[in-house]
Design a protein around this motif. Structure first.
Motif, PDB file in Angstrom:
ATOM      1  N   HIS A   1       0.869  -1.186   0.000  1.00 43.26           N
ATOM      2  CA  HIS A   1       0.000   0.000   0.000  1.00 43.26           C
ATOM      3  C   HIS A   1       0.906   1.237   0.000  1.00 43.26           C
ATOM      4  CE1 HIS A   1      -3.480   2.435   0.534  1.00 43.26           C
ATOM      5  NE2 HIS A   1      -4.259   1.491   1.050  1.00 43.26           N
ATOM      6  N   PRO A   2       1.715   1.426  -1.070  1.00 41.62           N
ATOM      7  CA  PRO A   2       2.739   2.479  -1.056  1.00 41.62           C
ATOM      8  C   PRO A   2       2.181   3.892  -0.986  1.00 41.62           C
ATOM      9  CG  PRO A   2       2.568   1.481  -3.238  1.00 41.62           C
ATOM     10  CD  PRO A   2       1.759   0.629  -2.312  1.00 41.62           C
ATOM     11  N   GLN A   3       1.076   4.170  -1.683  1.00 41.65           N
ATOM     12  CA  GLN A   3       0.547   5.530  -1.676  1.00 41.65           C
ATOM     13  C   GLN A   3       0.004   5.903  -0.299  1.00 41.65           C
ATOM     14  OE1 GLN A   3      -2.228   5.540  -4.990  1.00 41.65           O
ATOM     15  NE2 GLN A   3      -0.686   6.465  -6.327  1.00 41.65           N
ATOM     16  N   GLY A   4      -0.735   4.978   0.311  1.00 44.74           N
ATOM     17  CA  GLY A   4      -1.250   5.234   1.651  1.00 44.74           C
ATOM     18  C   GLY A   4      -0.126   5.406   2.648  1.00 44.74           C
ATOM     19  N   PHE A   5       0.940   4.611   2.482  1.00 43.36           N
ATOM     20  CA  PHE A   5       2.054   4.724   3.417  1.00 43.36           C
ATOM     21  C   PHE A   5       2.773   6.057   3.262  1.00 43.36           C
ATOM     22  CE2 PHE A   5       6.489   4.160   4.676  1.00 43.36           C
ATOM     23  CZ  PHE A   5       6.308   3.733   5.992  1.00 43.36           C
ATOM     24  N   MET A   6       2.940   6.523   2.030  1.00 45.66           N
ATOM     25  CA  MET A   6       3.618   7.804   1.817  1.00 45.66           C
ATOM     26  C   MET A   6       2.880   8.938   2.536  1.00 45.66           C
ATOM     27  SD  MET A   6       4.843   7.654  -2.170  1.00 45.66           S
ATOM     28  CE  MET A   6       5.312   9.389  -2.126  1.00 45.66           C
ATOM     29  N   ALA A   7       1.556   8.924   2.448  1.00 43.90           N
ATOM     30  CA  ALA A   7       0.779   9.968   3.111  1.00 43.90           C
ATOM     31  C   ALA A   7       0.902   9.860   4.625  1.00 43.90           C
ATOM     32  CB  ALA A   7      -0.683   9.873   2.683  1.00 43.90           C
ATOM     33  N   ALA A   8       0.799   8.638   5.149  1.00 46.18           N
ATOM     34  CA  ALA A   8       0.899   8.436   6.592  1.00 46.18           C
ATOM     35  C   ALA A   8       2.291   8.776   7.092  1.00 46.18           C
ATOM     36  CB  ALA A   8       0.539   7.002   6.945  1.00 46.18           C
ATOM     37  N   ARG A   9       3.300   8.432   6.317  1.00 43.78           N
ATOM     38  CA  ARG A   9       4.682   8.726   6.727  1.00 43.78           C
ATOM     39  C   ARG A   9       4.891  10.236   6.855  1.00 43.78           C
ATOM     40  NH1 ARG A   9      10.339   6.509   3.950  1.00 43.78           N
ATOM     41  NH2 ARG A   9      11.718   7.554   5.440  1.00 43.78           N
ATOM     42  N   GLY A  10       4.366  10.987   5.898  1.00 43.80           N
ATOM     43  CA  GLY A  10       4.496  12.430   5.969  1.00 43.80           C
ATOM     44  C   GLY A  10       3.861  12.998   7.230  1.00 43.80           C
ATOM     45  N   ASP A  11       2.689  12.478   7.595  1.00 46.40           N
ATOM     46  CA  ASP A  11       2.007  12.962   8.797  1.00 46.40           C
ATOM     47  C   ASP A  11       2.790  12.594  10.057  1.00 46.40           C
ATOM     48  OD1 ASP A  11      -0.009  13.985   7.234  1.00 46.40           O
ATOM     49  OD2 ASP A  11      -1.350  12.269   7.519  1.00 46.40           O
ATOM     50  N   VAL A  12       3.322  11.368  10.109  1.00 49.54           N
ATOM     51  CA  VAL A  12       4.080  10.932  11.288  1.00 49.54           C
ATOM     52  C   VAL A  12       5.351  11.760  11.445  1.00 49.54           C
ATOM     53  CG1 VAL A  12       5.419   9.021  12.271  1.00 49.54           C
ATOM     54  CG2 VAL A  12       3.165   8.588  11.278  1.00 49.54           C
ATOM     55  N   GLU A  13       6.053  11.981  10.335  1.00 55.05           N
ATOM     56  CA  GLU A  13       7.295  12.751  10.404  1.00 55.05           C
ATOM     57  C   GLU A  13       7.023  14.214  10.756  1.00 55.05           C
ATOM     58  OE1 GLU A  13      10.133  10.197   7.376  1.00 55.05           O
ATOM     59  OE2 GLU A  13       8.968  11.875   6.584  1.00 55.05           O
ATOM     60  N   HIS A  14       5.934  14.764  10.248  1.00 56.72           N
ATOM     61  CA  HIS A  14       5.584  16.143  10.598  1.00 56.72           C
ATOM     62  C   HIS A  14       5.275  16.248  12.083  1.00 56.72           C
ATOM     63  CE1 HIS A  14       3.888  20.167  10.268  1.00 56.72           C
ATOM     64  NE2 HIS A  14       2.824  19.737  10.924  1.00 56.72           N
ATOM     65  N   ARG A  15       4.573  15.275  12.626  1.00 55.22           N
ATOM     66  CA  ARG A  15       4.268  15.289  14.057  1.00 55.22           C
ATOM     67  C   ARG A  15       5.534  15.206  14.891  1.00 55.22           C
ATOM     68  NH1 ARG A  15       4.184  11.767  18.136  1.00 55.22           N
ATOM     69  NH2 ARG A  15       2.810  12.229  19.919  1.00 55.22           N
ATOM     70  N   ALA A  16       6.478  14.329  14.481  1.00 51.20           N
ATOM     71  CA  ALA A  16       7.717  14.177  15.254  1.00 51.20           C
ATOM     72  C   ALA A  16       8.478  15.499  15.313  1.00 51.20           C
ATOM     73  CB  ALA A  16       8.586  13.096  14.618  1.00 51.20           C
ATOM     74  N   ALA A  17       8.541  16.198  14.181  1.00 51.61           N
ATOM     75  CA  ALA A  17       9.254  17.482  14.151  1.00 51.61           C
ATOM     76  C   ALA A  17       8.519  18.549  14.941  1.00 51.61           C
ATOM     77  CB  ALA A  17       9.445  17.923  12.706  1.00 51.61           C
ATOM     78  N   SER A  18       7.187  18.600  14.823  1.00 52.20           N
ATOM     79  CA  SER A  18       6.424  19.646  15.497  1.00 52.20           C
ATOM     80  C   SER A  18       6.338  19.407  16.990  1.00 52.20           C
ATOM     81  CB  SER A  18       5.015  19.751  14.907  1.00 52.20           C
ATOM     82  OG  SER A  18       4.299  18.528  15.093  1.00 52.20           O
ATOM     83  N   THR A  19       6.347  18.139  17.412  1.00 52.54           N
ATOM     84  CA  THR A  19       6.290  17.832  18.851  1.00 52.54           C
ATOM     85  C   THR A  19       7.480  18.436  19.560  1.00 52.54           C
ATOM     86  OG1 THR A  19       5.086  15.769  18.487  1.00 52.54           O
ATOM     87  CG2 THR A  19       6.273  15.978  20.566  1.00 52.54           C
ATOM     88  N   HIS A  20       8.660  18.399  18.910  1.00 53.74           N
ATOM     89  CA  HIS A  20       9.861  18.915  19.544  1.00 53.74           C
ATOM     90  C   HIS A  20       9.822  20.435  19.723  1.00 53.74           C
ATOM     91  CE1 HIS A  20      14.131  20.216  19.758  1.00 53.74           C
ATOM     92  NE2 HIS A  20      14.201  19.193  20.555  1.00 53.74           N
ATOM     93  N   THR A  21       9.060  21.117  18.882  1.00 51.81           N
ATOM     94  CA  THR A  21       9.046  22.584  18.929  1.00 51.81           C
ATOM     95  C   THR A  21       7.945  23.135  19.838  1.00 51.81           C
ATOM     96  OG1 THR A  21       7.583  22.715  16.986  1.00 51.81           O
ATOM     97  CG2 THR A  21       9.962  22.735  16.591  1.00 51.81           C
ATOM     98  N   ARG A  22       7.127  22.257  20.403  1.00 55.25           N
ATOM     99  CA  ARG A  22       6.020  22.740  21.243  1.00 55.25           C
ATOM    100  C   ARG A  22       6.523  23.273  22.578  1.00 55.25           C
ATOM    101  NH1 ARG A  22       1.787  17.722  20.232  1.00 55.25           N
ATOM    102  NH2 ARG A  22       1.417  18.152  18.044  1.00 55.25           N
TER     103      ARG A  22
END
Length: 383
Positions: free
Chosen positions: A362-383
């Motif tokens: 399910h490569p397309q679904g994973f690409m979208a989910a990966r982007g959301d997970v990585e964005h959360r990891a970066a934004s969590t650190h800046t909170r």
């Protein structure tokens, strides 16, 4: 001129050395490893059964760019005097990167007849044995065991896959992912024996794998992929180790000792959300190595924000994972695949936030989910 010593020429150590040299052509870089075949890229060891050639990277390539390779064993480190004691003598350092990797578990029943896949020499031995095998037993339900079972059955070897979990990867990835992986293995002809423990292995032609319930499994080839332990015993007299024998670091992969960093599967670090992280996957090890190299070259200490990522090929199906994946506490949402192969996307939520994802075909679904997970990891650190 700064002298950087790196312990371990695995995915983390080798990546760190190469990337650091690209960023800094002046410093002295020394890599210490006890494997006589180093340096080589360890991930392609999984291709041992596919007919691939040598996976050696070549020591000459490192020497050409001014990276010294010392074949020896790390014995202890004096973090005050900044000296590494090795079987080849003492090595002084300005910066020390600990990337010792791990060593395979060796229960009492493991003998020379039981193959592993941890080094280039293991790969050579296994490849030779496969060519003469008609039946095989693979022991251990991790990714190494699953990939070996898939490779063996595709090579025409009648394969039995024995593991302790009640269902393949259920405790680690959840029920839906487990069910699909079980189906892929069964459809390919792998015999699965879940919930099993090995009591012993009797050598012979064939060998006999004895399970604790009294079952006997004859096999021309026995392979164990039963996990590994951090190769950190030589650091036991320091303050660098956590209770699980991993090297403990902060969010920047720096240890409590001055000018000492750590990288790879022997490391536990503080994630962007404050939790303790660990990854046994080579993709994370390489990311660790690059991160430490960048910080060393720039004389900075920046947080490692990459969410752990892994992938695996089993029976021609692509399995990918990103982020925090733990079905014990996460709410799991399943999206069915729509392609020609059986597939799914599993998304793992904590308090309503997407923290991890696993996809099979399910490569397309994973690409979208990966982007959301990585964005959360970066934004969590800046909170």
């Amino acid at each position: 001129m700064s002298r950087t010593v790196i312990v371990g020429a695995g995915a983390a150590g080798l990546t760190c050395a190469k990337h650091l040299r690209q960023l800094d052509d002046a410093r002295t870089i020394i890599v210490l490893d006890k494997d006589p075949d180093v340096p080589y890229e360890r991930p392609p060891l999984s291709k041992a059964l596919s007919g691939a050639g040598s996976v050696s990277g070549g020591r000459d390539e490192l020497v050409k760019v001014g990276i010294d390779v010392v074949l020896g064993t790390a014995l202890r480190v004096n973090t005050v005097a900044q000296v590494l004691n090795t079987s080849r003598g003492d090595i002084a350092y300005d910066e020390l990167v600990l990337a010792p990797g791990s060593r395979p578990h060796r229960p009492a029943w493991v003998s020379d007849e039981v193959h592993a896949l941890h080094s280039l020499d293991d790969s050579r031995r296994l490849r030779d044995a496969v060519s003469a095998a008609r039946t095989a037993v693979v022991i251990g339900g991790g990714f190494v065991g699953a990939e070996l079972a898939a490779s063996l059955v595709s090579a025409g070897v009648q394969t039995t896959f024995v593991f302790r979990e009640d269902a393949l990867f259920r405790n680690r990835l959840g029920e839906a992912v487990s069910d699909l992986l079980t189906r892929l293995h069964a459809d390919a002809g792998v015999r699965l024996i879940p919930g099993a423990a090995v009591a012993g292995v009797e050598p012979g032609q064939p060998a006999r794998v004895l399970l604790t319930d009294g079952t006997t499994l004859p096999a021309d080839l026995v392979v164990a992929g039963i996990g590994a332990h951090p190769d950190t015993e030589w650091l036991s007299d320091t303050s660098l180790l956590a209770n699980d024998d991993t090297i403990r670091t902060d969010e920047s992969l720096s240890t409590p000792a001055p000018d000492v960093w750590a990288a790879g599967d022997s490391v536990s670090w503080i994630g962007s959300d404050g939790s303790v992280m660990r990854s046994a996957h080579w993709t994370t090890a390489r990311s660790h190595g690059r991160h430490v190299a960048i910080d060393l070259a720039a004389a900075t200490r920046t947080p490692f924000l990459e969410a752990p990522y892994f992938w695996s090929m089993q029976h021609g199906s692509l399995l990918q994972g990103i982020g925090h994946i733990d079905p014990r506490w996460a709410e799991i949402d399943i999206v069915a695949g729509t392609g020609p192969k059986p597939g799914l996307l599993a998304r793992y939520f904590l308090d309503g936030e997407l923290v991890g994802a696993v996809a099979i075909n399910h490569p397309q679904g994973f690409m979208a989910a990966r982007g959301d997970v990585e964005h959360r990891a970066a934004s969590t650190h800046t909170r």
